[in-house]
Design an enzyme around this catalytic site. Structure first.
Site, short mmCIF file in Angstrom:
data_model
loop_
_atom_site.label_atom_id
_atom_site.label_comp_id
_atom_site.label_asym_id
_atom_site.label_seq_id
_atom_site.Cartn_x
_atom_site.Cartn_y
_atom_site.Cartn_z
CG HIS A 1 -1.91 -1.01 1.39
ND1 HIS A 1 -2.07 -1.78 2.52
CD2 HIS A 1 -2.88 -1.44 0.53
CE1 HIS A 1 -3.07 -2.62 2.36
NE2 HIS A 1 -3.58 -2.45 1.16
NE ARG B 1 -2.69 -7.68 -4.25
CZ ARG B 1 -3.47 -8.03 -3.24
NH1 ARG B 1 -2.97 -8.12 -2.02
NH2 ARG B 1 -4.74 -8.29 -3.42
CE LYS C 1 -13.48 -6.62 3.23
NZ LYS C 1 -12.32 -6.07 2.51
CB SER D 1 -4.33 -6.41 4.85
OG SER D 1 -3.92 -5.18 4.34
#
Ligand code: PNS
Length: 163
Positions: A17, A90, A41, A128
């Site tokens: 990030h 990515r 979440k 993450s």
């Protein structure tokens, strides 16, 4: 003044990030990092904690502001007078999800453009979710997150990962 919004969960911020934020800051006068308030979440860090970590890690990057938002991203962007979304991609596997979001945001507000940026190759596998999983299991993720994030993971999860 050209600004861009870099939205995400950032639970927590990774070096991937941070790399995207640095690259965005070279292209735009202002990069507004926008942390989604999404209680669904079950995040590890609160929105305030995530914002604090992002602020601490971006202090040396000119033009970065940290915000939070709930509801639609396009509505937040309207409030911020922003028309560009920055997202990092990515691998090819990210593309489908990102394509859907970008096109949905365009449907909602046609004037919004999403630009995709590639992180440095050494962070292309970092997420993450994996950071949290590997750290919990005692793996060394010290190279993959900024030092304040590593400290917070240690404090929060109470396990020690190798330095
Ligand atoms: O880091 P993430 O979890 O991949 O980020 C996803 C994020 C925050 C960019 C996305 O979930 C989002 O924009 N949510 C806000 C709600 C919204 O606008 N949904 C419609 C977008 S298609």
């Amino acid at each position: 003044m050209r600004n861009a919004v870099y939205p995400g969960s950032f639970d927590p911020l990774t070096n991937g990030h941070l790399d995207i934020i640095r690259r965005g800051a070279r292209l735009f006068d202002q990069v507004l990092v926008a942390v989604l308030e999404n209680e669904g979440k079950a995040p590890l860090f609160t929105v305030a904690e995530r914002m604090e970590l992002i602020s601490a890690c971006t202090r040396d990057i000119p033009g970065v502001e940290v915000h939070s938002f709930s509801g639609l991203l396009v509505d937040f962007m309207k409030r911020m007078n922003a028309k560009v979304v920055v997202r990092g991609i990515r691998a090819v596997s990210d593309y489908e999800y990102e394509l859907q979001m970008a096109l949905m945001n365009r449907e909602l507000r046609p004037e919004i453009e999403t630009i995709f940026m590639l992180p440095a190759v050494e962070y292309t596998y970092v997420s993450s979710r994996l950071i949290k999983e590997v750290f919990r299991l005692g793996g060394d993720i010290g190279r993959l997150v900024p030092p304040p994030v590593l400290e917070s993971l240690r404090a929060r999860l109470g396990v020690s990962s190798p330095a």
